[in-house]
Motif scaffolding. Structure first.
Motif, PDB file in Angstrom:
ATOM      1  N   GLU A 154      20.276  -5.640  12.506  1.00 43.46           N
ATOM      2  CA  GLU A 154      19.840  -6.877  11.870  1.00 43.46           C
ATOM      3  C   GLU A 154      19.676  -8.026  12.857  1.00 43.46           C
ATOM      4  OE1 GLU A 154      22.245  -7.830   8.476  1.00 43.46           O
ATOM      5  OE2 GLU A 154      22.590  -5.723   8.040  1.00 43.46           O
ATOM      6  N   GLY A 155      20.044  -7.842  14.111  1.00 44.59           N
ATOM      7  CA  GLY A 155      19.885  -8.929  15.071  1.00 44.59           C
ATOM      8  C   GLY A 155      20.285  -8.503  16.464  1.00 44.59           C
ATOM      9  N   GLY A 156      19.539  -8.975  17.476  1.00 40.29           N
ATOM     10  CA  GLY A 156      19.796  -8.583  18.854  1.00 40.29           C
ATOM     11  C   GLY A 156      20.900  -9.364  19.515  1.00 40.29           C
ATOM     12  N   GLU A 157      21.240 -10.544  18.993  1.00 42.58           N
ATOM     13  CA  GLU A 157      22.248 -11.392  19.614  1.00 42.58           C
ATOM     14  C   GLU A 157      23.612 -10.705  19.642  1.00 42.58           C
ATOM     15  OE1 GLU A 157      22.897 -16.091  19.334  1.00 42.58           O
ATOM     16  OE2 GLU A 157      23.645 -15.030  17.560  1.00 42.58           O
ATOM     17  N   ALA A 158      24.022 -10.130  18.513  1.00 43.50           N
ATOM     18  CA  ALA A 158      25.313  -9.449  18.436  1.00 43.50           C
ATOM     19  C   ALA A 158      25.355  -8.252  19.376  1.00 43.50           C
ATOM     20  CB  ALA A 158      25.593  -9.013  16.997  1.00 43.50           C
ATOM     21  N   ALA A 159      24.248  -7.503  19.468  1.00 49.87           N
ATOM     22  CA  ALA A 159      24.184  -6.338  20.352  1.00 49.87           C
ATOM     23  C   ALA A 159      24.345  -6.761  21.808  1.00 49.87           C
ATOM     24  CB  ALA A 159      22.867  -5.603  20.159  1.00 49.87           C
ATOM     25  N   PHE A 160      23.770  -7.894  22.172  1.00 51.85           N
ATOM     26  CA  PHE A 160      23.896  -8.394  23.544  1.00 51.85           C
ATOM     27  C   PHE A 160      25.352  -8.631  23.903  1.00 51.85           C
ATOM     28  CE2 PHE A 160      24.573 -12.146  26.201  1.00 51.85           C
ATOM     29  CZ  PHE A 160      23.938 -11.751  27.386  1.00 51.85           C
ATOM     30  N   PHE A 161      26.086  -9.335  23.028  1.00 57.05           N
ATOM     31  CA  PHE A 161      27.485  -9.645  23.315  1.00 57.05           C
ATOM     32  C   PHE A 161      28.345  -8.382  23.332  1.00 57.05           C
ATOM     33  CE2 PHE A 161      26.308 -13.968  21.722  1.00 57.05           C
ATOM     34  CZ  PHE A 161      26.656 -14.664  22.871  1.00 57.05           C
ATOM     35  N   LEU A 162      28.063  -7.456  22.435  1.00 57.25           N
ATOM     36  CA  LEU A 162      28.858  -6.234  22.357  1.00 57.25           C
ATOM     37  C   LEU A 162      28.654  -5.371  23.601  1.00 57.25           C
ATOM     38  CD1 LEU A 162      30.831  -4.541  20.808  1.00 57.25           C
ATOM     39  CD2 LEU A 162      28.958  -3.675  19.410  1.00 57.25           C
ATOM     40  N   ASN A 163      27.407  -5.219  24.029  1.00 59.13           N
ATOM     41  CA  ASN A 163      27.136  -4.441  25.239  1.00 59.13           C
ATOM     42  C   ASN A 163      27.734  -5.108  26.467  1.00 59.13           C
ATOM     43  OD1 ASN A 163      25.747  -2.472  23.836  1.00 59.13           O
ATOM     44  ND2 ASN A 163      23.740  -3.368  24.180  1.00 59.13           N
ATOM     45  N   LYS A 164      27.694  -6.443  26.507  1.00 57.20           N
ATOM     46  CA  LYS A 164      28.290  -7.178  27.621  1.00 57.20           C
ATOM     47  C   LYS A 164      29.798  -6.915  27.677  1.00 57.20           C
ATOM     48  CE  LYS A 164      26.792  -9.841  30.019  1.00 57.20           C
ATOM     49  NZ  LYS A 164      26.333  -9.646  31.417  1.00 57.20           N
ATOM     50  N   LEU A 165      30.442  -6.950  26.529  1.00 61.23           N
ATOM     51  CA  LEU A 165      31.884  -6.711  26.446  1.00 61.23           C
ATOM     52  C   LEU A 165      32.233  -5.326  27.000  1.00 61.23           C
ATOM     53  CD1 LEU A 165      33.977  -7.332  23.205  1.00 61.23           C
ATOM     54  CD2 LEU A 165      34.324  -5.322  24.601  1.00 61.23           C
ATOM     55  N   ILE A 166      31.503  -4.301  26.551  1.00 56.08           N
ATOM     56  CA  ILE A 166      31.796  -2.926  26.974  1.00 56.08           C
ATOM     57  C   ILE A 166      31.546  -2.749  28.467  1.00 56.08           C
ATOM     58  CG2 ILE A 166      31.113  -0.512  26.691  1.00 56.08           C
ATOM     59  CD1 ILE A 166      30.404  -1.244  23.755  1.00 56.08           C
ATOM     60  N   ALA A 167      30.425  -3.291  28.951  1.00 60.14           N
ATOM     61  CA  ALA A 167      30.086  -3.160  30.379  1.00 60.14           C
ATOM     62  C   ALA A 167      31.121  -3.862  31.253  1.00 60.14           C
ATOM     63  CB  ALA A 167      28.697  -3.726  30.635  1.00 60.14           C
ATOM     64  N   GLU A 168      31.588  -5.031  30.831  1.00 58.32           N
ATOM     65  CA  GLU A 168      32.592  -5.762  31.607  1.00 58.32           C
ATOM     66  C   GLU A 168      33.911  -4.993  31.663  1.00 58.32           C
ATOM     67  OE1 GLU A 168      32.632  -8.488  33.415  1.00 58.32           O
ATOM     68  OE2 GLU A 168      30.532  -9.059  33.113  1.00 58.32           O
ATOM     69  N   PHE A 169      34.283  -4.379  30.563  1.00 57.48           N
ATOM     70  CA  PHE A 169      35.522  -3.596  30.552  1.00 57.48           C
ATOM     71  C   PHE A 169      35.394  -2.397  31.489  1.00 57.48           C
ATOM     72  CE2 PHE A 169      38.418  -0.315  29.140  1.00 57.48           C
ATOM     73  CZ  PHE A 169      39.602  -1.031  28.939  1.00 57.48           C
ATOM     74  N   ARG A 170      34.248  -1.771  31.495  1.00 56.52           N
ATOM     75  CA  ARG A 170      34.036  -0.608  32.354  1.00 56.52           C
ATOM     76  C   ARG A 170      34.035  -0.980  33.833  1.00 56.52           C
ATOM     77  NH1 ARG A 170      34.960   4.509  33.573  1.00 56.52           N
ATOM     78  NH2 ARG A 170      33.249   5.513  34.685  1.00 56.52           N
ATOM     79  N   GLU A 171      33.347  -2.071  34.192  1.00 52.09           N
ATOM     80  CA  GLU A 171      33.202  -2.473  35.585  1.00 52.09           C
ATOM     81  C   GLU A 171      34.464  -3.126  36.152  1.00 52.09           C
ATOM     82  OE1 GLU A 171      29.652  -2.668  37.709  1.00 52.09           O
ATOM     83  OE2 GLU A 171      30.509  -0.833  36.851  1.00 52.09           O
ATOM     84  N   LYS A 172      35.138  -3.915  35.295  1.00 53.87           N
ATOM     85  CA  LYS A 172      36.369  -4.617  35.707  1.00 53.87           C
ATOM     86  C   LYS A 172      36.169  -5.435  36.990  1.00 53.87           C
ATOM     87  CE  LYS A 172      39.848  -1.731  33.443  1.00 53.87           C
ATOM     88  NZ  LYS A 172      38.936  -1.072  32.513  1.00 53.87           N
ATOM     89  N   ARG A 173      35.103  -6.210  36.989  1.00 53.12           N
ATOM     90  CA  ARG A 173      34.864  -7.104  38.124  1.00 53.12           C
ATOM     91  C   ARG A 173      35.783  -8.319  38.032  1.00 53.12           C
ATOM     92  NH1 ARG A 173      28.893  -8.713  38.715  1.00 53.12           N
ATOM     93  NH2 ARG A 173      29.091  -9.197  36.505  1.00 53.12           N
ATOM     94  N   GLU A 174      35.707  -9.193  39.013  1.00 53.38           N
ATOM     95  CA  GLU A 174      36.543 -10.381  39.030  1.00 53.38           C
ATOM     96  C   GLU A 174      36.387 -11.182  37.740  1.00 53.38           C
ATOM     97  OE1 GLU A 174      37.396 -14.314  41.849  1.00 53.38           O
ATOM     98  OE2 GLU A 174      35.748 -12.931  42.317  1.00 53.38           O
ATOM     99  N   MET A 175      37.498 -11.589  37.133  1.00 48.74           N
ATOM    100  CA  MET A 175      37.547 -12.380  35.905  1.00 48.74           C
ATOM    101  C   MET A 175      36.919 -11.650  34.713  1.00 48.74           C
ATOM    102  SD  MET A 175      36.957 -16.322  37.167  1.00 48.74           S
ATOM    103  CE  MET A 175      35.284 -16.043  37.763  1.00 48.74           C
ATOM    104  N   TYR A 176      36.947 -10.319  34.745  1.00 42.99           N
ATOM    105  CA  TYR A 176      36.311  -9.566  33.667  1.00 42.99           C
ATOM    106  C   TYR A 176      36.978  -9.811  32.318  1.00 42.99           C
ATOM    107  CZ  TYR A 176      40.036  -6.028  33.436  1.00 42.99           C
ATOM    108  OH  TYR A 176      41.226  -5.378  33.252  1.00 42.99           O
ATOM    109  N   GLN A 177      38.306 -10.034  32.316  1.00 45.08           N
ATOM    110  CA  GLN A 177      38.978 -10.282  31.045  1.00 45.08           C
ATOM    111  C   GLN A 177      38.445 -11.554  30.392  1.00 45.08           C
ATOM    112  OE1 GLN A 177      41.010  -8.724  29.089  1.00 45.08           O
ATOM    113  NE2 GLN A 177      41.814  -7.018  30.276  1.00 45.08           N
ATOM    114  N   ASN A 178      38.223 -12.606  31.183  1.00 46.14           N
ATOM    115  CA  ASN A 178      37.671 -13.846  30.632  1.00 46.14           C
ATOM    116  C   ASN A 178      36.277 -13.617  30.054  1.00 46.14           C
ATOM    117  OD1 ASN A 178      39.933 -15.296  31.342  1.00 46.14           O
ATOM    118  ND2 ASN A 178      39.115 -15.953  33.307  1.00 46.14           N
ATOM    119  N   MET A 179      35.464 -12.794  30.749  1.00 45.94           N
ATOM    120  CA  MET A 179      34.132 -12.501  30.243  1.00 45.94           C
ATOM    121  C   MET A 179      34.202 -11.676  28.960  1.00 45.94           C
ATOM    122  SD  MET A 179      30.931 -13.033  30.643  1.00 45.94           S
ATOM    123  CE  MET A 179      30.577 -13.462  32.355  1.00 45.94           C
ATOM    124  N   ILE A 180      35.186 -10.782  28.878  1.00 46.84           N
ATOM    125  CA  ILE A 180      35.373  -9.996  27.656  1.00 46.84           C
ATOM    126  C   ILE A 180      35.712 -10.911  26.489  1.00 46.84           C
ATOM    127  CG2 ILE A 180      36.976  -8.404  26.527  1.00 46.84           C
ATOM    128  CD1 ILE A 180      36.989  -6.757  29.086  1.00 46.84           C
TER     129      ILE A 180
END
Length: 349
Positions: free
Chosen positions: A191-217
């Motif tokens: 029903e909308g691309g905005e939610a998918a963007f945030f959800l994919n960002k959350l998953i990718a950040e958890f996987r990569e675990k770059r600097e400050m990834y928890q804040n980005m999550i």
């Protein structure tokens, strides 16, 4: 990192997981597969009877100060080699929130005895303590399991959300044990691309675990819930608060925004009640007192500030609305069985 890069990271993670050789569900505690004896529950009723379920606590599910965690549920290569085509979790519940995201294919879920199917792009958010079961019955299906501590909602989400929205209402009612018929919420990312963007960002950040990834999550998670709230509003024109005449969600949210200096008198006047009536309503709907709720918000905020190491304990005392350091120390000690200084030494960044 754009949407394409996030998707690339997610797909690489899925390939890695599906090729895994050490993730056999037959040997994993809490799963039943098509190879398990007595498929319909004779071997272990806990897998099939909601009246006999397993309880999981945050201390078991999270590591250290982790607030959000992401895992993948799918049929692995090792599963297929051993003849495993599908698996189910045991019926269980927990004191943290869980969100299921069907990335590919579909899954089955049973919540408080009611079974249903989730399809690609669907999100299901389980209520606190709701007894549920997840099943993966298709080897091609991929489901992301996102679990979230209660503390994150106290400190971050509730102050951000529109308190008249059903999503914030769902979380507040769950956190404060206000009677609610909803054991879960279901949305579709289609029903909308905005939610998918945030959800994919959350998953990718958890996987990569770059600097400050928890804040980005945390930022992505807040963006996701706000996007879902917008989605709900566009779909449902009537924003009735339901059959309750008292909108306790708005009252709790108002406290969360003003806990530093809120008084029962000011709260009652804001919502046009007498102090006695407000006190009675809070007790009726939350099983807590006004002071309990204010203290809970203050203590959650205190922990966050102590971990940051940005303010002194004296400054935190003032920030939380306590006029006296010794009184703050006593309240904190009753809550956590240690002093603020001791907490900072053990958990500070």
């Amino acid at each position: 990192m754009g949407k394409g890069k996030d998707t690339e990271i997610i797909n690489e993670w899925i390939l890695y997981e599906k090729a895994g050789k050490n993730n056999i569900h037959e040997n994993r505690d809490g799963y039943v597969t098509n190879l398990s004896r007595n498929r319909y529950g004779e071997k272990e009723d806990a897998f099939w009877e909601t009246k006999s379920h397993r309880t999981i606590r945050a201390v078991q599910a999270f590591e250290n100060e982790e607030q959000v965690k992401v895992t993948i549920e799918t049929v692995h290569a090792a599963d297929r080699e051993n003849g495993i085509r599908y698996f189910f979790t045991a019926f269980h519940n927990h004191d943290f929130f869980e969100m299921i995201y069907v990335y590919r294919g579909q899954c089955t879920t049973t919540i408080e005895g009611k079974a249903g199917t989730l399809y690609e792009g669907d999100i299901c958010i389980y209520n606190l303590e709701a007894v549920h079961q997840l099943g993966i019955e298709d080897a091609g299906s991929v489901v992301f399991n996102i679990i979230m501590k209660k503390e994150w909602f106290y400190n971050t989400l509730i102050p951000l959300m529109d308190n008249t929205n059903p999503i914030s209402g769902f979380f507040i009612k769950s956190l404060y044990h206000i009677a609610s018929p909803a054991g879960h919420l279901v949305f579709s990312l289609g029903e909308g691309g905005e939610a998918a963007f945030f959800l994919n960002k959350l998953i990718a950040e958890f996987r990569e675990k770059r600097e400050m990834y928890q804040n980005m999550i945390y930022t992505s998670l807040a963006g996701l819930f706000i996007s879902l709230a917008r989605q709900y509003e566009s779909r449902i024109a009537d924003r009735s608060i339901g059959e309750d005449k008292v909108d306790m969600v708005r009252i709790i949210t108002y406290i969360s925004m003003n806990y530093r200096d809120i008084t029962l008198k000011a709260l009652a006047e804001h919502f046009n009640y007498t102090e006695r009536t407000m006190m009675r309503l809070i007790r009726k709907y939350t099983y807590r007192t006004f002071t309990d709720i204010v203290t809970e918000f203050r203590m959650n905020r205190a922990c966050l500030l102590l971990k940051e190491n940005r303010l002194s304990v004296e400054e935190i005392t003032t920030e939380l609305g306590y006029g006296d350091r010794s009184y703050f120390d006593r309240v904190f000690g009753r809550y956590y069985h240690m002093t603020p200084v001791g907490y900072r030494k053990e958990y500070g960044n």
